[in-house]
Design an enzyme around this catalytic site. Structure first.
Site, mmCIF file in Angstrom:
data_model
loop_
_atom_site.group_PDB
_atom_site.id
_atom_site.type_symbol
_atom_site.label_atom_id
_atom_site.label_comp_id
_atom_site.label_asym_id
_atom_site.label_seq_id
_atom_site.Cartn_x
_atom_site.Cartn_y
_atom_site.Cartn_z
ATOM 1 N N ASP A 143 2.881 12.608 -0.287
ATOM 2 C CA ASP A 143 1.952 13.176 -1.268
ATOM 3 C C ASP A 143 1.813 14.663 -0.978
ATOM 4 O O ASP A 143 1.885 15.082 0.183
ATOM 5 C CB ASP A 143 0.579 12.509 -1.169
ATOM 6 C CG ASP A 143 0.581 11.068 -1.643
ATOM 7 O OD1 ASP A 143 1.407 10.732 -2.513
ATOM 8 O OD2 ASP A 143 -0.245 10.285 -1.145
ATOM 9 N N ASP A 157 2.915 9.063 -8.642
ATOM 10 C CA ASP A 157 1.552 8.617 -8.944
ATOM 11 C C ASP A 157 1.137 9.049 -10.346
ATOM 12 O O ASP A 157 0.510 8.285 -11.085
ATOM 13 C CB ASP A 157 0.560 9.177 -7.923
ATOM 14 C CG ASP A 157 0.830 8.705 -6.505
ATOM 15 O OD1 ASP A 157 1.438 7.625 -6.340
ATOM 16 O OD2 ASP A 157 0.429 9.414 -5.562
#
Length: 181
Positions: A143, A157
């Site tokens: 991330d 995501d």
């Protein structure tokens, strides 16, 4: 002109010069697969960039509260349930297979795009769990998009969330309209 030549000219069908062929539509499963492939490529390229540029660095301010900030998530959404990556990986695999199977019969282009976004995001994050760890399905998802007031996330995501929102809206509004038409 002989009678035989005249009969041949009269029997030849004439094509209308303004006649247009209808556009061919990409089959639903092909559209879903194309969108998924684009999302996997975008996700993996951005994660590759993040790993190369952000490893060992302080977060990089972009604009407003947005910053690039490298993090690894071995849990599920919003970094909850750390350590259950293998279970999440198996669940993602089932979702991918189900979307691939269902996309064969989708009649809506909107639903096909939504399925492609979700499948592409799931494949992107599953790839991290499979290839970015010491054992299969024990890897952590990369991330790097950080608004500082929201959990850090990635392109996969975003694809899953946007695809899910499109599915919900299509189910509530578009799907109903298509059935009554």
């Amino acid at each position: 002109m002989t009678d035989d030549a005249a009969a041949e000219v009269l029997s030849t069908p004439q094509l209308e010069p303004t006649e247009t062929q209808p556009r061919r539509r990409l089959p639903s499963s092909a559209l879903t697969a194309l969108i998924a492939a684009i999302m996997v490529a975008a996700d993996q390229l951005t994660k590759h960039w993040a790993l190369n540029e952000l490893t060992g660095r302080e977060p990089i301010h972009v604009i407003w509260t947005l910053q690039w900030n490298l993090a690894r998530n071995s849990g599920m959404a919003f970094s909850q349930a750390q350590g259950i990556g293998p279970l999440i990986g198996v669940a993602a695999l089932f979702v991918i297979v189900w979307l691939a199977w269902t996309s064969r019969v989708l009649t809506s282009r909107v639903a096909s795009v939504a399925a492609g976004l979700i499948a592409g995001g799931a494949i992107g994050n599953l790839a991290d769990r499979v290839f970015r760890g010491d054992r299969i399905l024990h890897g952590a998802v990369v991330d790097f998009i950080d608004f500082q007031w929201f959990p850090i996330f990635n392109v996969a995501d975003m694809a899953i969330d946007i695809g899910g929102a499109i599915f919900v809206l299509w189910t509530l509004f578009g799907h109903r309209r298509a059935r009554t038409a």
